[in-house]
Design an enzyme around this catalytic site. Structure first.
Site, mmCIF file in Angstrom:
data_model
loop_
_atom_site.group_PDB
_atom_site.id
_atom_site.type_symbol
_atom_site.label_atom_id
_atom_site.label_comp_id
_atom_site.label_asym_id
_atom_site.label_seq_id
_atom_site.Cartn_x
_atom_site.Cartn_y
_atom_site.Cartn_z
ATOM 1 N N ARG A 282 0.794 -1.242 -0.684
ATOM 2 C CA ARG A 282 0.088 0.077 0.051
ATOM 3 C C ARG A 282 0.764 1.417 -0.285
ATOM 4 N NH1 ARG A 282 -4.961 -2.265 2.636
ATOM 5 N NH2 ARG A 282 -6.715 -0.667 2.354
ATOM 6 N N ARG B 80 -21.186 -0.389 3.240
ATOM 7 C CA ARG B 80 -20.709 -2.011 3.738
ATOM 8 C C ARG B 80 -21.386 -3.261 5.281
ATOM 9 N NH1 ARG B 80 -14.755 -2.725 2.332
ATOM 10 N NH2 ARG B 80 -14.542 -1.028 4.153
ATOM 11 N N ARG C 216 -18.131 -2.119 10.275
ATOM 12 C CA ARG C 216 -16.783 -2.182 10.093
ATOM 13 C C ARG C 216 -16.607 -0.240 10.910
ATOM 14 N NH1 ARG C 216 -13.107 -4.591 5.274
ATOM 15 N NH2 ARG C 216 -11.826 -2.022 5.631
ATOM 16 N N ARG D 56 -9.616 8.124 4.471
ATOM 17 C CA ARG D 56 -9.003 6.098 3.728
ATOM 18 C C ARG D 56 -8.854 6.472 2.496
ATOM 19 N NH1 ARG D 56 -13.042 2.088 5.274
ATOM 20 N NH2 ARG D 56 -12.047 0.482 4.093
#
Ligand code: AP5
Length: 215
Positions: free
Chosen positions: A88, A127, A159, A170
């Protein structure tokens, strides 16, 4: 074969992993899943990663690199690895290249899931995930059972890092620190990009076309 699955948060990396693992007989290594499992078990690794994850920041490079090196050193009966969420940063990509070179291995393909930013926030904030088996749903696109109980008996939850603030952070972190990884692999002729905007089935088809001849 070492296949890297690269893409922004919410692009569908986890969703596509199951088919890729099955179709190409690969062992998946998802650094995010490893951190979440450690967090759930309250291990020192989980506790160290917790603050970074909840804010949508990346965990330190040396921590992640050690973790992946450990996984890659274990016996693997399959035809290779699918790396989801690693590397990443360019530092991690360079570290991966070095650890593979020590085993006379190298990355075969870096597959980039490409998707416009405006679709990502919708995917992330909608999600829902099973706390037990990791199965993934989406409130709009693939709704979970009404009682939020997974088939495995686990609780379906949101989450911590899928709330608006952490999710938006993010995406910024991805642009600043992970997008250069795509360029790094492109410069080495290893990048293949597919659109991740269609249905999961359409994306799976595009991926298999993009990987034709790679295995
Ligand atoms: P990680 O778990 O790797 O999260 P991520 O990369 O942000 O990816 P996501 O899991 O959010 O998204 P995804 O692409 O897998 O999407 P999904 O398939 O679920 O990392 C979490 C954290 O761990 C990081 O922030 C960091 O702190 C730490 N970390 C991990 N690796 C690290 C590293 N290498 N270095 C440093 N720190 C690290 O899909 C999303 C939603 O969309 C789902 O609801 C799904 O149902 C839906 N969906 C998927 N595809 C479709 C489609 N085609 N159409 C409609 N809906 C779709």
């Amino acid at each position: 074969m070492i296949l890297i699955l690269l893409g922004p948060p919410g692009a569908g990396k986890g969703t596509q992993t199951a088919a890729l693992v099955k179709n190409y007989q690969l062992t998946p290594i998802s650094t995010g899943d490893i951190f979440r499992a450690n967090l759930a078990a309250n291990t020192p690794l989980g506790l160290e990663a917790k603050n970074y994850m909840s804010q949508g920041l990346l965990a330190p490079d040396d921590l992640v690199v050690r973790l992946v090196a450990d996984r890659l050193s274990q016996p693997n009966p399959t035809k290779g690895y699918l790396l989801d969420g690693f590397p990443r940063t360019v530092f991690q990509a360079e570290a991966l290249e070095k650890m593979l070179a020590e085993k006379n291995q190298k990355v075969g393909v870096c597959l980039l899931l490409d998707i416009p930013d405006n679709e990502l926030m919708v995917r992330l904030t909608g999600r829902r995930v099973c706390r037990s088996c990791g199965s993934v749903w989406h409130l709009t696109f693939s709704p979970p059972p009404a009682d939020l109980k997974c088939q495995c008996g686990g609780e379906i939850y949101q989450r911590d890092d899928d709330g608006e603030a952490a999710a938006s952070n993010r995406l910024k972190v991805y642009q600043a620190q992970t997008q250069p990884v795509a360029t790094w692999y492109q410069d080495r002729g290893l990048l293949r990009a597919v659109s991740a905007s269609g249905t999961p089935e359409a994306v799976e088809k595009s991926i298999s076309e993009a990987l034709a001849g790679a295995f």
